[in-house]
Structures are given as structure tokens and as C-alpha cells.
Scaffold this active site. Structure first.
Site, PDB file in Angstrom:
ATOM      1  N   ALA A 130     -18.384 -14.383  -1.736  1.00 21.35           N
ATOM      2  CA  ALA A 130     -19.354 -13.537  -2.425  1.00 21.35           C
ATOM      3  C   ALA A 130     -19.150 -12.055  -2.135  1.00 21.35           C
ATOM      4  O   ALA A 130     -19.496 -11.211  -2.954  1.00 21.35           O
ATOM      5  CB  ALA A 130     -20.773 -13.940  -2.028  1.00 21.35           C
ATOM      6  N   LYS A 131     -18.622 -11.738  -0.931  1.00 21.38           N
ATOM      7  CA  LYS A 131     -18.350 -10.346  -0.518  1.00 21.38           C
ATOM      8  C   LYS A 131     -19.584  -9.461  -0.664  1.00 21.38           C
ATOM      9  O   LYS A 131     -19.482  -8.299  -1.061  1.00 21.38           O
ATOM     10  CB  LYS A 131     -17.177  -9.766  -1.306  1.00 21.38           C
ATOM     11  CG  LYS A 131     -15.867 -10.545  -1.160  1.00 21.38           C
ATOM     12  CD  LYS A 131     -14.730  -9.858  -1.893  1.00 21.38           C
ATOM     13  CE  LYS A 131     -13.419 -10.621  -1.729  1.00 21.38           C
ATOM     14  NZ  LYS A 131     -13.379 -11.861  -2.524  1.00 21.38           N
ATOM     15  N   ARG A 132     -20.749  -9.969  -0.320  1.00 21.32           N
ATOM     16  CA  ARG A 132     -21.986  -9.215  -0.469  1.00 21.32           C
ATOM     17  C   ARG A 132     -22.104  -8.108   0.571  1.00 21.32           C
ATOM     18  O   ARG A 132     -21.648  -8.236   1.697  1.00 21.32           O
ATOM     19  CB  ARG A 132     -23.189 -10.146  -0.358  1.00 21.32           C
ATOM     20  CG  ARG A 132     -23.286 -11.194  -1.452  1.00 21.32           C
ATOM     21  CD  ARG A 132     -23.271 -10.578  -2.835  1.00 21.32           C
ATOM     22  NE  ARG A 132     -23.569 -11.575  -3.860  1.00 21.32           N
ATOM     23  CZ  ARG A 132     -23.204 -11.475  -5.126  1.00 21.32           C
ATOM     24  NH1 ARG A 132     -22.501 -10.435  -5.531  1.00 21.32           N
ATOM     25  NH2 ARG A 132     -23.538 -12.412  -5.990  1.00 21.32           N
TER      26      ARG A 132
END
Length: 257
Positions: free
Chosen positions: A87-89
Site C-alpha cells: 500500500a505504501k501509505r
């Protein structure tokens, strides 16, 4: 059981470090053909998979139906295989708290990728989850990783070492969540010696052309997994998903011999 222990157990059981990337791209048959495609992909690869890595971007690109497909997929995944949600949030801590709840409680994935560049308080909401893991972006597989991540600071460290310092802080504080790092195989040369021996998620093999030699010779003991996405899902040859996954798993294993 901690996340790293579960992942190591899966690697030991399968003899495989292959992480199967799940990046669905609707073709001429449209979005409604995607669930069957994903079912065949999972059925054909799970026995060789140390982990599965669904990439949020590909599901979000299909709109609300894509999110539904992802939710259905996660509910049907083999329980033996850890799930890393890519997701690389990155956001302030209050917002991150809701991302953590969504992924770890609602969807019950085992680990998630995070962009750490908002600082330690932005990853803290993910650190109190028993049995879960996070992967902080340290050195990604794209050429642009040289713009920031591999830049050298005045004290001699590189920027990615500030990232690994966050993971080491979480470990020193005894956090329930295991912290690992994303290190792209294409940019691993000269980097791995400075990366703590914590779990790595390693993209860049296959279509991106990364070489396993640096990783295999690094003498790491952590349960690292190497991701292959297009090389399994969209290889463009006559082999089945199962055959492609087996070939990649064997190639990775041989590099470690």
C-alpha cells in the site's frame, strides 16, 4: 507468533523465498474476468509462495469494484501463506491509525508496506499489532531512488539509513509489530551491508532485471522474500502459473546454495 517467525516458518516449510506479486491488469474481457484470473493465479502458485503481495494500486485502478475484488481475494487466500499488502501509505499519525485498522483488523493482512518519510510518529500506529509486520521503503527498485534514498548526508550516512533507524528504534522499544525494509534488487549493490538483518521485501527480480548475487552473498539470516509479479502473471509464454512460480522459486533457491 511474531510476523517474522511466521514468515520464517513458511520459508522453511516450502524451501522457497518467492513472494508472488499480485498486480491484476484487466484485459479485453474487462474487470469481471479478474476474479477468475486471480483464483487461477493463487491456485497455481500458493504451494511455491513464501508470501503473496497484492498491490493496492492495481485494485484501486478498477474503482470500487476493484476494492471489492481485493476484499474477496483476501478472504479466500490460503491461510498458510502470509499476505503483504503493498500500500505504501504515508500520513500523519491520526490518519495512519485508520489505515492500520483497515489493513490489520478489517482485512487482516499480515504485513503492509509504508512510506516512512513523515517520520517515526507516522509509523507508530502500525507498531502495536501482535503478529503483524511492516516494511519501510528504504531503497526502492526504481532509478529515482538515487534522488533521495541513496543520497549521502554530511555525517556519512545515506538517507535510507535514517529509515532503517526508525525500524531499529521500534525493535529497541519492544514493539509488537516486526519492522522490515523494502530494498530493490536493482539498487542493492553497496546497500545491503548497511541494512539491518531484519526481514526484507525485495522487488526488482524478473522484468526489472535485478541480480540475486548481491543478496545471496550478503550472509543474512532474516526471512527475506523476493518478489516476482509480471514474471509469473504476465510472462507471455506457454507455461502455467504453477510452472512459472516453480521456476522462479528454484532460481532463487539455487542462488542461495
Amino acid at each position: 507468533m511474531r510476523y517474522a517467525e511466521r514468515l520464517q516458518k513458511r520459508i522453511d516449510e516450502t524451501g522457497s523465498r518467492l513472494c508472488v506479486g499480485i498486480d491484476p491488469r484487466p484485459g479485453d474481457d474487462g474487470i469481471e474476468a479478474v476474479p477468475d484470473f486471480l483464483k487461477r493465479l493463487i491456485d497455481g502458485t500458493w504451494e511455491q509462495a513464501a508470501a503473496f503481495k497484492p498491490n493496492m494500486a492495481y485494485f484501486e485502478a478498477m474503482g470500487l469494484r476493484g476494492i471489492e475484488i481485493l476484499e474477496e481475494l483476501l478472504g479466500a487466500m490460503p491461510k498458510e501463506v502470509p499476505i503483504i499488502l503493498d500500500a505504501k501509505r504515508s500520513d500523519i499519525g491520526e490518519t495512519q491509525k485508520y489505515y492500520a485498522h483497515s489493513y490489520f483488523s478489517h482485512w487482516n493482512v499480515d504485513a503492509v508496506t509504508l512510506n516512512p518519510f513523515l517520520g517515526y510518529d507516522s509509523i507508530e500506529p502500525f507498531l502495536g499489532w501482535e503478529g503483524k509486520g511492516i516494511y519501510l521503503l528504504a531503497v526502492t527498485s526504481n532509478t529515482g531512488s538515487a534522488d533521495f534514498q541513496r543520497q549521502q548526508l554530511a555525517d556519512g550516512r545515506s538517507v535510507f539509513e535514517l529509515v532503517t533507524a526508525l525500524g531499529e528504534r521500534a525493535k529497541a522499544e519492544g514493539k509488537a509489530t516486526d519492522a522490515g525494509y523494502v530494498v530493490g534488487l536493482t539498487n542493492a549493490a553497496g546497500v545491503l551491508a548497511k541494512i539491518p538483518d531484519s526481514p526484507l521485501l525485495v522487488p526488482g527480480l524478473g522484468a526489472q532485471g535485478g541480480d540475486l548475487a548481491d543478496l545471496a552473498s550478503a550472509g543474512r539470516e532474516a526471512p527475506d522474500v523476493i518478489n516476482v509479479s509480471r514474471g509469473i502473471s504476465y510472462a507471455g509464454d506457454e507455461r502455467s502459473f504453477s510452472e512459472r512460480a516453480r521456476d522462479w522459486a528454484e532460481k532463487i533457491s539455487k542462488a542461495y546454495e
